[in-house]
Design a protein around this motif. Structure first.
Motif, PDB file in Angstrom:
ATOM      1  N   THR A 111      33.805  14.440  10.931  1.00 33.41           N
ATOM      2  CA  THR A 111      33.592  15.408  12.025  1.00 33.41           C
ATOM      3  C   THR A 111      34.516  15.127  13.201  1.00 33.41           C
ATOM      4  O   THR A 111      34.215  15.504  14.338  1.00 33.41           O
ATOM      5  CB  THR A 111      32.136  15.341  12.499  1.00 33.41           C
ATOM      6  OG1 THR A 111      31.805  13.984  12.787  1.00 33.41           O
ATOM      7  CG2 THR A 111      31.184  15.871  11.450  1.00 33.41           C
ATOM      8  N   ASP A 114      33.400  11.511  16.818  1.00 31.57           N
ATOM      9  CA  ASP A 114      31.951  11.725  16.759  1.00 31.57           C
ATOM     10  C   ASP A 114      31.233  10.486  17.303  1.00 31.57           C
ATOM     11  O   ASP A 114      31.215   9.439  16.652  1.00 31.57           O
ATOM     12  CB  ASP A 114      31.535  11.989  15.310  1.00 31.57           C
ATOM     13  CG  ASP A 114      30.105  12.477  15.197  1.00 31.57           C
ATOM     14  OD1 ASP A 114      29.327  12.265  16.140  1.00 31.57           O
ATOM     15  OD2 ASP A 114      29.767  13.051  14.141  1.00 31.57           O
ATOM     16  N   LYS A 164      26.729  16.168  15.146  1.00 32.51           N
ATOM     17  CA  LYS A 164      27.789  17.094  14.722  1.00 32.51           C
ATOM     18  C   LYS A 164      27.610  17.501  13.258  1.00 32.51           C
ATOM     19  O   LYS A 164      27.796  18.667  12.893  1.00 32.51           O
ATOM     20  CB  LYS A 164      29.163  16.455  14.936  1.00 32.51           C
ATOM     21  CG  LYS A 164      29.634  16.466  16.379  1.00 32.51           C
ATOM     22  CD  LYS A 164      31.094  16.047  16.472  1.00 32.51           C
ATOM     23  CE  LYS A 164      31.625  16.219  17.885  1.00 32.51           C
ATOM     24  NZ  LYS A 164      33.064  15.897  17.992  1.00 32.51           N
ATOM     25  N   GLN A 165      27.284  16.552  12.404  1.00 34.38           N
ATOM     26  CA  GLN A 165      27.031  16.865  11.001  1.00 34.38           C
ATOM     27  C   GLN A 165      25.838  17.813  10.877  1.00 34.38           C
ATOM     28  O   GLN A 165      25.864  18.775  10.100  1.00 34.38           O
ATOM     29  CB  GLN A 165      26.771  15.577  10.205  1.00 34.38           C
ATOM     30  CG  GLN A 165      27.987  14.687  10.035  1.00 34.38           C
ATOM     31  CD  GLN A 165      27.642  13.375   9.352  1.00 34.38           C
ATOM     32  OE1 GLN A 165      26.505  12.916   9.397  1.00 34.38           O
ATOM     33  NE2 GLN A 165      28.635  12.758   8.716  1.00 34.38           N
ATOM     34  N   ARG A 168      26.753  21.390  11.626  1.00 34.28           N
ATOM     35  CA  ARG A 168      27.482  22.076  10.555  1.00 34.28           C
ATOM     36  C   ARG A 168      26.543  22.470   9.417  1.00 34.28           C
ATOM     37  O   ARG A 168      26.753  23.489   8.753  1.00 34.28           O
ATOM     38  CB  ARG A 168      28.601  21.174  10.037  1.00 34.28           C
ATOM     39  CG  ARG A 168      29.702  20.941  11.062  1.00 34.28           C
ATOM     40  CD  ARG A 168      30.902  20.264  10.443  1.00 34.28           C
ATOM     41  NE  ARG A 168      31.933  20.019  11.450  1.00 34.28           N
ATOM     42  CZ  ARG A 168      33.116  19.492  11.179  1.00 34.28           C
ATOM     43  NH1 ARG A 168      33.424  19.146   9.921  1.00 34.28           N
ATOM     44  NH2 ARG A 168      34.008  19.301  12.131  1.00 34.28           N
TER      45      ARG A 168
END
Length: 219
Positions: A111, A114, A164-165, A168
């Motif tokens: 990502t 991060d 962040k993961q 997504r």
């Protein structure tokens, strides 16, 4: 000097007469010294001290015999053997200190930059880049959104995510109700949930957005 001090302190009882000293020194490997001091007591009896000193390595042995006693008419022998161990000064040895493993200086979680990539939750790090790409690809390849939700639930039972993961993954679900269910299941495994609060904007329905914030705030 040690021998002389012991000798003179031991024959302090001698009142008169001559004092004879016979000193013999052995070899250098095991040096020894024999000291004999004789004198005459107040009643004319013979008194004295025989001392044998041996020193070698880290030990020193002293054997001493006292002849005669001013307080007794008879003759007594007192035997004393002392052993003195020399102090040895040794340099302190370094002792390895076992500590906790430090966090990795850099990890790639797929990502980009991060901050959650080096954080832990329940002692676990988030998925690395290779693992996350595989999870993301598997979810994308599942066309049915309900089946995709079930797959995501199974994957996140064992794997941890960064914020962040997590964002997504949420983007893979178009249905807001399904997206909220995914958030509920995955939230306990987000290592930095405070960074995911801004994802409430992914819901057009304000009620769902508020519920999402409550879910993440409770983490």
């Amino acid at each position: 000097m040690i021998a002389s001090s012991l000798v003179f302190s031991s024959v302090a009882f001698a009142q008169s007469g001559g004092i004879q000293m016979d000193i013999q020194t052995g070899d250098h490997d095991m040096p020894s010294t024999r000291v004999r001091v004789t004198g005459t007591g107040p009643e004319g009896e013979q008194q004295g001290v025989d001392m044998n000193i041996q020193a070698g390595g880290t030990h020193m042995g002293v054997e001493m015999k006292v002849r005669g006693d001013a307080t007794h008419s008879g003759r007594e022998e007192k035997h004393e053997r002392r052993e003195r161990r020399r102090e040895r000064h040794e340099e302190p040895q370094a002792v390895p200190v076992r500590g906790f493993a430090s966090e990795p200086a850099f990890r790639d979680c797929g990502t980009g930059e991060d901050p959650g990539c080096t954080m832990r939750r329940d002692g676990q790090l988030a998925m690395d880049a290779e693992t996350f790409r595989g999870v993301l690809q598997s979810l994308k390849n599942t066309s049915n959104e309900i089946t995709r939700e079930e797959m995501a639930e199974k994957m996140f039972r064992r794997n941890y995510l960064t914020a962040k993961q997590f964002g997504r993954v949420l983007d893979l679900f178009s249905n807001e109700i399904t997206r909220l269910d995914v958030a509920k299941n995955a939230a306990p495994h987000v290592v930095n949930p405070q960074h995911a609060l801004g994802f409430s904007s992914k819901w057009n329905n304000s009620i769902s957005g508020d519920e999402y914030i409550e879910i993440m705030t409770a983490q």
